[in-house]
Design an enzyme around this catalytic site. Structure first.
Site, short mmCIF file in Angstrom:
data_model
loop_
_atom_site.label_atom_id
_atom_site.label_comp_id
_atom_site.label_asym_id
_atom_site.label_seq_id
_atom_site.Cartn_x
_atom_site.Cartn_y
_atom_site.Cartn_z
CB CYS A 1 -10.74 -2.77 0.52
SG CYS A 1 -10.77 -4.53 0.95
CD GLU B 1 -8.84 -6.06 6.74
OE1 GLU B 1 -9.41 -5.06 6.26
OE2 GLU B 1 -8.94 -7.19 6.25
CB CYS C 1 -5.52 -7.29 4.91
SG CYS C 1 -5.51 -5.51 4.62
#
Length: 249
Positions: free
Chosen positions: A69, A182, A192
């Site tokens: 991430c 997402e 993101c």
């Protein structure tokens, strides 16, 4: 359990140092629940590592594991430096490999390393797509207007290809705007990092932008991206929100 709440460019995270072998998947769902828990896009567990500054486990708010991430990695680096007192230049291990980060007060730059893979463009549901893996897979559609973003369409593409879904508009050769659906959150998020990275890299690969750009996600918080020495870098602000103790069920 002591936890720390962080925000990074529109994404929010619950971060903790691992001190027991609890069921972290169930804990992630409980903590990240915005109605009955703390509320977050993801749960980050910091673990010691013999070779690197630390290792992490990242959980989406549905309890599923994610290899990487982007904004979470910046929040983790900020936490590691300001809370765990690790040097501002650090290297840590994720499910997608080794990540390099530099902390400068509230700004954090992260290298996502080399792009894992890029597939050829294809047509689906009336739009042109390209799949790019920046640690996690991202479908990218270049659009004329971000009003084209369609949550139902994104859900279909996410389910078919098991990937995050991004719509990107090129404002000029130095500036992009991006909206992202997402995987794991199963909805549009305010930002993101790996998704913006995928959009930038494909735009650069197709010679539509320079090797250094600004990207504005839905949160409106501008971030800097650069491609140099075959590595993808991005930088933005990270905010420490608060810390507290949580008694989980």
């Amino acid at each position: 359990m002591k936890f720390y709440k962080y925000c990074a460019s529109g994404n929010d995270f619950v971060i903790t140092n691992a001190d027991r072998k609890e069921d972290r998947s169930s804990l992630a769902k409980e903590l990240c629940n915005r109605y009955e828990g703390i509320g977050a896009d993801g749960f980050i567990v910091i673990l010691p590592h013999e070779k690197y500054d630390f290792e992490w486990e990242f959980y989406n708010n549905d309890g599923s594991r994610a290899a990487m991430c982007g904004n979470g990695s910046r929040a983790a680096a900020h936490f590691a430096h300001h809370i765990n007192k690790i040097n501002p230049s650090m290297i840590f291990l994720t499910g997608a490999g080794v990540i390099k980060a530099k902390v400068n007060q509230d700004k954090v730059e992260v290298s996502l390393g080399k792009i894992k893979s890029v597939q050829n463009t294809f047509e689906k549901l009336g739009k042109t797509w390209q799949l790019c893996d920046t640690g996690v897979p991202h479908l990218v559609h270049f659009c004329q207007s971000l009003d084209e973003f369609d949550t139902m369409l994104c859900q279909k593409m996410r389910q078919k290809y098991n990937a995050n879904v991004n719509f990107v508009k090129i404002l000029d050769e130095n500036h992009l705007k991006v909206r992202t659906y997402e995987r794991g959150v199963e909805d549009e998020t305010l930002a993101c990092g790996t998704g913006m990275g995928a959009c930038f890299y494909l735009a650069f690969l197709n010679k539509k932008v320079q090797n250094k750009v600004k990207i504005t996600p839905k949160s409106g918080e501008e971030m800097g991206f650069a491609y140099k020495n075959e590595e993808l870098f991005f930088e933005g602000k990270v905010k420490y929100c608060f810390e507290a103790n949580y008694n989980f069920s």
